[in-house]
Motif scaffolding. Structure first.
Motif, PDB file in Angstrom:
ATOM      1  N   ALA A  79       0.840  -1.201   0.000  1.00 45.68           N
ATOM      2  CA  ALA A  79       0.000   0.000   0.000  1.00 45.68           C
ATOM      3  C   ALA A  79       0.875   1.251   0.000  1.00 45.68           C
ATOM      4  N   ALA A  80       0.404   2.291  -0.675  1.00 44.46           N
ATOM      5  CA  ALA A  80       1.163   3.531  -0.824  1.00 44.46           C
ATOM      6  C   ALA A  80       1.513   4.183   0.509  1.00 44.46           C
ATOM      7  N   ASP A  81       0.666   4.040   1.515  1.00 43.02           N
ATOM      8  CA  ASP A  81       0.907   4.696   2.799  1.00 43.02           C
ATOM      9  C   ASP A  81       1.694   3.825   3.783  1.00 43.02           C
ATOM     10  N   THR A  82       2.265   2.710   3.296  1.00 38.85           N
ATOM     11  CA  THR A  82       3.038   1.809   4.148  1.00 38.85           C
ATOM     12  C   THR A  82       4.427   2.382   4.433  1.00 38.85           C
ATOM     13  N   HIS A  83       4.804   2.395   5.695  1.00 40.29           N
ATOM     14  CA  HIS A  83       6.157   2.801   6.110  1.00 40.29           C
ATOM     15  C   HIS A  83       7.107   1.690   5.683  1.00 40.29           C
ATOM     16  N   LEU A  84       8.004   1.989   4.735  1.00 37.78           N
ATOM     17  CA  LEU A  84       8.906   0.976   4.199  1.00 37.78           C
ATOM     18  C   LEU A  84      10.341   1.094   4.689  1.00 37.78           C
ATOM     19  N   VAL A  85      10.804   2.315   4.912  1.00 41.64           N
ATOM     20  CA  VAL A  85      12.217   2.527   5.213  1.00 41.64           C
ATOM     21  C   VAL A  85      12.361   3.613   6.274  1.00 41.64           C
ATOM     22  N   THR A  86      13.322   3.404   7.160  1.00 42.57           N
ATOM     23  CA  THR A  86      13.752   4.444   8.077  1.00 42.57           C
ATOM     24  C   THR A  86      15.214   4.732   7.761  1.00 42.57           C
ATOM     25  N   LEU A  87      15.481   5.947   7.312  1.00 46.13           N
ATOM     26  CA  LEU A  87      16.842   6.392   7.053  1.00 46.13           C
ATOM     27  C   LEU A  87      17.336   7.101   8.299  1.00 46.13           C
ATOM     28  N   TYR A  88      18.589   6.930   8.638  1.00 44.89           N
ATOM     29  CA  TYR A  88      19.148   7.586   9.816  1.00 44.89           C
ATOM     30  C   TYR A  88      20.177   8.631   9.403  1.00 44.89           C
ATOM     31  N   THR A  89      20.167   9.752  10.108  1.00 43.53           N
ATOM     32  CA  THR A  89      21.164  10.794   9.863  1.00 43.53           C
ATOM     33  C   THR A  89      22.518  10.293  10.343  1.00 43.53           C
ATOM     34  N   SER A  90      23.555  11.019  10.022  1.00 41.35           N
ATOM     35  CA  SER A  90      24.916  10.585  10.348  1.00 41.35           C
ATOM     36  C   SER A  90      25.197  10.586  11.841  1.00 41.35           C
ATOM     37  N   GLY A  91      24.475  11.374  12.598  1.00 39.49           N
ATOM     38  CA  GLY A  91      24.738  11.454  14.022  1.00 39.49           C
ATOM     39  C   GLY A  91      25.899  12.371  14.351  1.00 39.49           C
ATOM     40  N   SER A  92      26.281  13.225  13.428  1.00 36.17           N
ATOM     41  CA  SER A  92      27.439  14.092  13.651  1.00 36.17           C
ATOM     42  C   SER A  92      27.195  15.114  14.760  1.00 36.17           C
ATOM     43  N   THR A  93      25.931  15.407  15.049  1.00 37.21           N
ATOM     44  CA  THR A  93      25.629  16.367  16.126  1.00 37.21           C
ATOM     45  C   THR A  93      24.925  15.692  17.291  1.00 37.21           C
ATOM     46  N   GLY A  94      25.030  14.385  17.389  1.00 38.87           N
ATOM     47  CA  GLY A  94      24.375  13.625  18.453  1.00 38.87           C
ATOM     48  C   GLY A  94      24.053  12.236  17.935  1.00 38.87           C
ATOM     49  N   ALA A  95      23.056  11.624  18.532  1.00 44.77           N
ATOM     50  CA  ALA A  95      22.647  10.285  18.099  1.00 44.77           C
ATOM     51  C   ALA A  95      22.021  10.368  16.707  1.00 44.77           C
ATOM     52  N   PRO A  96      22.184   9.323  15.883  1.00 41.31           N
ATOM     53  CA  PRO A  96      21.520   9.311  14.583  1.00 41.31           C
ATOM     54  C   PRO A  96      20.008   9.467  14.748  1.00 41.31           C
ATOM     55  N   ARG A  97      19.401  10.313  13.915  1.00 40.48           N
ATOM     56  CA  ARG A  97      17.974  10.572  14.014  1.00 40.48           C
ATOM     57  C   ARG A  97      17.252   9.909  12.845  1.00 40.48           C
ATOM     58  N   PRO A  98      16.082   9.310  13.130  1.00 39.47           N
ATOM     59  CA  PRO A  98      15.359   8.604  12.077  1.00 39.47           C
ATOM     60  C   PRO A  98      14.538   9.536  11.187  1.00 39.47           C
ATOM     61  N   SER A  99      14.414   9.128   9.922  1.00 41.93           N
ATOM     62  CA  SER A  99      13.541   9.799   8.965  1.00 41.93           C
ATOM     63  C   SER A  99      12.746   8.693   8.280  1.00 41.93           C
ATOM     64  N   LEU A 100      11.447   8.608   8.552  1.00 40.08           N
ATOM     65  CA  LEU A 100      10.602   7.557   8.018  1.00 40.08           C
ATOM     66  C   LEU A 100      10.156   7.891   6.598  1.00 40.08           C
ATOM     67  N   LYS A 101      10.166   6.874   5.732  1.00 41.26           N
ATOM     68  CA  LYS A 101       9.734   7.026   4.338  1.00 41.26           C
ATOM     69  C   LYS A 101       8.640   6.001   4.039  1.00 41.26           C
ATOM     70  N   ARG A 102       7.559   6.482   3.416  1.00 37.86           N
ATOM     71  CA  ARG A 102       6.467   5.614   2.984  1.00 37.86           C
ATOM     72  C   ARG A 102       6.689   5.188   1.529  1.00 37.86           C
ATOM     73  N   ALA A 103       5.930   4.192   1.106  1.00 41.01           N
ATOM     74  CA  ALA A 103       6.031   3.701  -0.266  1.00 41.01           C
ATOM     75  C   ALA A 103       5.783   4.814  -1.279  1.00 41.01           C
ATOM     76  N   ASP A 104       4.760   5.642  -1.051  1.00 39.81           N
ATOM     77  CA  ASP A 104       4.469   6.696  -2.017  1.00 39.81           C
ATOM     78  C   ASP A 104       5.587   7.732  -2.092  1.00 39.81           C
ATOM     79  N   GLN A 105       6.275   7.980  -0.995  1.00 41.61           N
ATOM     80  CA  GLN A 105       7.403   8.911  -1.018  1.00 41.61           C
ATOM     81  C   GLN A 105       8.564   8.333  -1.828  1.00 41.61           C
ATOM     82  N   LEU A 106       8.869   7.056  -1.608  1.00 41.30           N
ATOM     83  CA  LEU A 106       9.967   6.419  -2.338  1.00 41.30           C
ATOM     84  C   LEU A 106       9.664   6.353  -3.832  1.00 41.30           C
ATOM     85  N   LEU A 107       8.439   5.997  -4.175  1.00 46.86           N
ATOM     86  CA  LEU A 107       8.067   5.943  -5.586  1.00 46.86           C
ATOM     87  C   LEU A 107       8.027   7.333  -6.202  1.00 46.86           C
TER      88      LEU A 107
END
Length: 184
Positions: A136-164
Motif C-alpha cells: 500500500a502507498a501509505d506503508t512505512h517501508l524505510v527508516t533512514l538515519y542521519t549521520s549522528g554528527s551532532t548527536g545520536a543518529p535521528r530517524p527519517s521515516l519514508k512511505r512507499a508513495d514517497q519512495l516511488l
C-alpha cells in the motif's frame, strides 16, 4: 503518485538479468528465490494496529548491492520496514540495534551480530514459489538515519508513495520512462 499500491515484482520476466557480479549473472527468478530464503530467516512482523512510529524494522547492513536488495525485499516480505544506518560502524549498528523496533539485523559481513545473508544464499536456485504481496502507498517501508554528527543518529521515516515519488523525479531528471533505479 500514480498508483495506490505497487508490486516490486511487476513487469519482470523470470529470465531478466537483475545483477551481474562475482557470483555471475542473477536473474529475476534468482532474486525472488533469494528473497524467499532470506525472508525465512526473519520473524513475521506483528502489524496489528502498528503506527509508522511503532512498526517493526529490520536493520540492514549490507555493503553488496545485490545482498542489500535481497535484504530489503525480504524485510518487506515479512511485513517489516527497513532500518538503514548512516554507517556500518560497530558503535552505530550496536546503538540502532538496541532500539525496541528492531526485530532483526541482516548483514553481509558488516556486523558482528544478526543474520549473515551470505550464509543463507550459498548457491543459485532457479525460482521461488511465494510472491511478494503488493504494498500500500501509505506503508512505512524505510527508516533512514542521519549521520549522528551532532548527536545520536535521528530517524527519517519514508512511505512507499514517497519512495516511488522519488523514483518518478529521478526518471524525469534522467529523461527516462523507467521506474526502476537500483542505486543513485
Amino acid at each position: 503518485m500514480s498508483a495506490a499500491r505497487f508490486s516490486p515484482w511487476a513487469g519482470l520476466a523470470a529470465d531478466h538479468v537483475v545483477a551481474v557480479g562475482g557470483e555471475g549473472q542473477r536473474t529475476f527468478a534468482n532474486l525472488r528465490a533469494d528473497v524467499q530464503r532470506a525472508a525465512a530467516l526473519l520473524p513475521v512482523a506483528s502489524t496489528a494496529s502498528a503506527t509508522d512510529a511503532q512498526r517493526s524494522e529490520v536493520l540492514i547492513a549490507c555493503a553488496d548491492r545485490y545482498n542489500f536488495a535481497v535484504a530489503l525485499l525480504a524485510s518487506w516480505a515479512r511485513g517489516h520496514a527497513a532500518a538503514l544506518p548512516p554507517s556500518h560502524s560497530t558503535t552505530t549498528l550496536d546503538g540502532l540495534a538496541a532500539d525496541a523496533r528492531i526485530a532483526a539485523t541482516i548483514h553481509d559481513g558488516e556486523a558482528s551480530f544478526g543474520f549473515d545473508l551470505r550464509l543463507a544464499l550459498p548457491g543459485v536456485i532457479a525460482s521461488a514459489t511465494q510472491p511478494l504481496a503488493e504494498i500500500a502507498a501509505d506503508t512505512h517501508l524505510v527508516t533512514l538515519y542521519t549521520s549522528g554528527s551532532t548527536g545520536a543518529p535521528r530517524p527519517s521515516l519514508k512511505r512507499a508513495d514517497q519512495l516511488l515519488g522519488e523514483v518518478d523525479v529521478l526518471a524525469a531528471c534522467f529523461e527516462s520512462e523507467q521506474r526502476r533505479f537500483l542505486c543513485t
